[in-house]
Scaffold this active site. Structure first.
Site, PDB file in Angstrom:
ATOM      1  N   LYS A 157      16.331  -9.822   8.961  1.00 40.84           N
ATOM      2  CA  LYS A 157      16.664  -9.824   7.529  1.00 40.84           C
ATOM      3  C   LYS A 157      17.752 -10.849   7.210  1.00 40.84           C
ATOM      4  CE  LYS A 157      13.739  -6.725   6.169  1.00 40.84           C
ATOM      5  NZ  LYS A 157      12.608  -7.086   5.276  1.00 40.84           N
TER       6      LYS A 157
ATOM      7  N   TYR B 182      16.143  -5.670  13.456  1.00 39.30           N
ATOM      8  CA  TYR B 182      15.926  -5.624  12.009  1.00 39.30           C
ATOM      9  C   TYR B 182      17.006  -6.422  11.281  1.00 39.30           C
ATOM     10  CZ  TYR B 182      15.069  -3.490   7.406  1.00 39.30           C
ATOM     11  OH  TYR B 182      14.793  -3.266   6.077  1.00 39.30           O
TER      12      TYR B 182
ATOM     13  N   THR C 125       0.796  -1.225   0.000  1.00 40.05           N
ATOM     14  CA  THR C 125       0.000   0.000   0.000  1.00 40.05           C
ATOM     15  C   THR C 125       0.829   1.276   0.000  1.00 40.05           C
ATOM     16  OG1 THR C 125      -0.183  -0.016   2.412  1.00 40.05           O
ATOM     17  CG2 THR C 125      -1.904  -1.169   1.174  1.00 40.05           C
TER      18      THR C 125
ATOM     19  N   ARG D  57      -2.272  -3.046   5.459  1.00 36.05           N
ATOM     20  CA  ARG D  57      -3.241  -2.738   6.518  1.00 36.05           C
ATOM     21  C   ARG D  57      -3.852  -1.349   6.384  1.00 36.05           C
ATOM     22  NH1 ARG D  57       0.076  -4.436  11.822  1.00 36.05           N
ATOM     23  NH2 ARG D  57       1.699  -3.291  10.695  1.00 36.05           N
TER      24      ARG D  57
ATOM     25  N   ASP E 112      -2.674  -9.029   7.838  1.00 32.26           N
ATOM     26  CA  ASP E 112      -1.735  -8.970   8.954  1.00 32.26           C
ATOM     27  C   ASP E 112      -0.769 -10.130   8.763  1.00 32.26           C
ATOM     28  OD1 ASP E 112      -0.322  -9.116  11.308  1.00 32.26           O
ATOM     29  OD2 ASP E 112      -2.074  -9.339  12.616  1.00 32.26           O
TER      30      ASP E 112
END
Length: 255
Positions: free
Chosen positions: A157, A153, A15, A38, A60
């Site tokens: 990853k 993070y 989005t 979302r 989700d």
């Protein structure tokens, strides 16, 4: 003739930013896309603008059941699934000292576990697809080189890059016709960059100028730079590419 004619793709984190750019480029190349995220307003707007070749699904990624509903929705709407773009992700500035168990698991569940759910369920559905299929996940330069202020993070990853290799080998050994790859972006000018700048008490202009120094190419990337990498790995032009991570980082990791 488009490079993704007659293909159907699920795009998570679709989005805004990289995901939105990917949805638009894929649709332009003949793909039917399910834009997942979302943000209902943005998702519905994108799907409406793309017309009959797109639909929005509120997802989700941390929910296995919601993932199953998304796969079922895609099959019901477009008849099959050829491509999964695992792009949803979140980031927060935290060293290991700052990281709480709650914040750590929030990053892991979104960036790693959510991608696992997508991979697993997509492979289950794609294995019955007679056409070549492709799964591509967004990893990061921070999963390759490490960064002390993105502890969780980086962990997520790096794990996702390893998961990509494992899934690619499995699909190959099982002769499933499914390729599994990843794209590792450098710093890209997306809404996440705006958030990152705010967390570092920088204006967006200061952030762009400062972070560009770490990229030998001399500037930060655009969402379309990553979307075009997804396009290559999703289409048949990359039919001999699996289990790899494509670095799209302006030379960041070449140093």
């Amino acid at each position: 003739m488009g490079r993704l004619d007659n293909k159907v793709a699920i795009i998570t984190g679709g989005t805004a930013g990289i995901g939105e750019a990917t949805a638009r480029i894929f649709a332009r190349e003949g793909c039917r896309v399910v834009v997942c995220g979302r943000n209902d307003a943005s998702g519905n707007k994108i799907a409406t603008e793309l017309g009959n070749s797109a639909a929005y699904f509120k997802l989700d990624v941390t929910s296995f059941d919601n993932w199953q509903e998304c796969i079922d929705f895609t099959i019901d709407r477009f008849g099959k699934l050829d491509i999964l773009i695992n792009n949803a992700g979140i980031s927060v500035v935290e060293t290991i000292a700052d990281t709480t168990p709650e914040s750590y698991m929030n990053i892991i569940n979104t960036n790693q576990v959510g991608a696992f759910y997508g991979m697993k369920l997509a492979i289950e559905k794609m294995r019955d697809n007679p056409d070549p299929c492709s799964i591509v996940s967004t990893v990061s330069i921070d999963g390759v080189v490490g960064d002390p202020i993105y502890f969780s993070y980086c962990a997520a990853k790096a794990a996702l890059e390893a998961m990509t290799k494992c899934a690619a080998i499995y699909c190959g050994q099982e002769n499933l016709g499914i390729r599994v790859n990843a794209v590792a972006p450098g710093y890209i000018m997306t809404p996440m960059a705006t958030q990152d700048a705010a967390e570092k008490n920088m204006t967006l202009e200061e952030y762009e100028r400062t972070m560009a120094i770490d990229h030998p190419i001399g500037h930060l990337g655009k969402p379309e730079d990553i979307a075009n990498a997804f396009l290559y790995l999703a289409c048949d032009e990359s039919s001999f590419v699996t289990g790899t991570t494509l670095m799209v980082d302006g030379g960041y990791t070449a140093k």
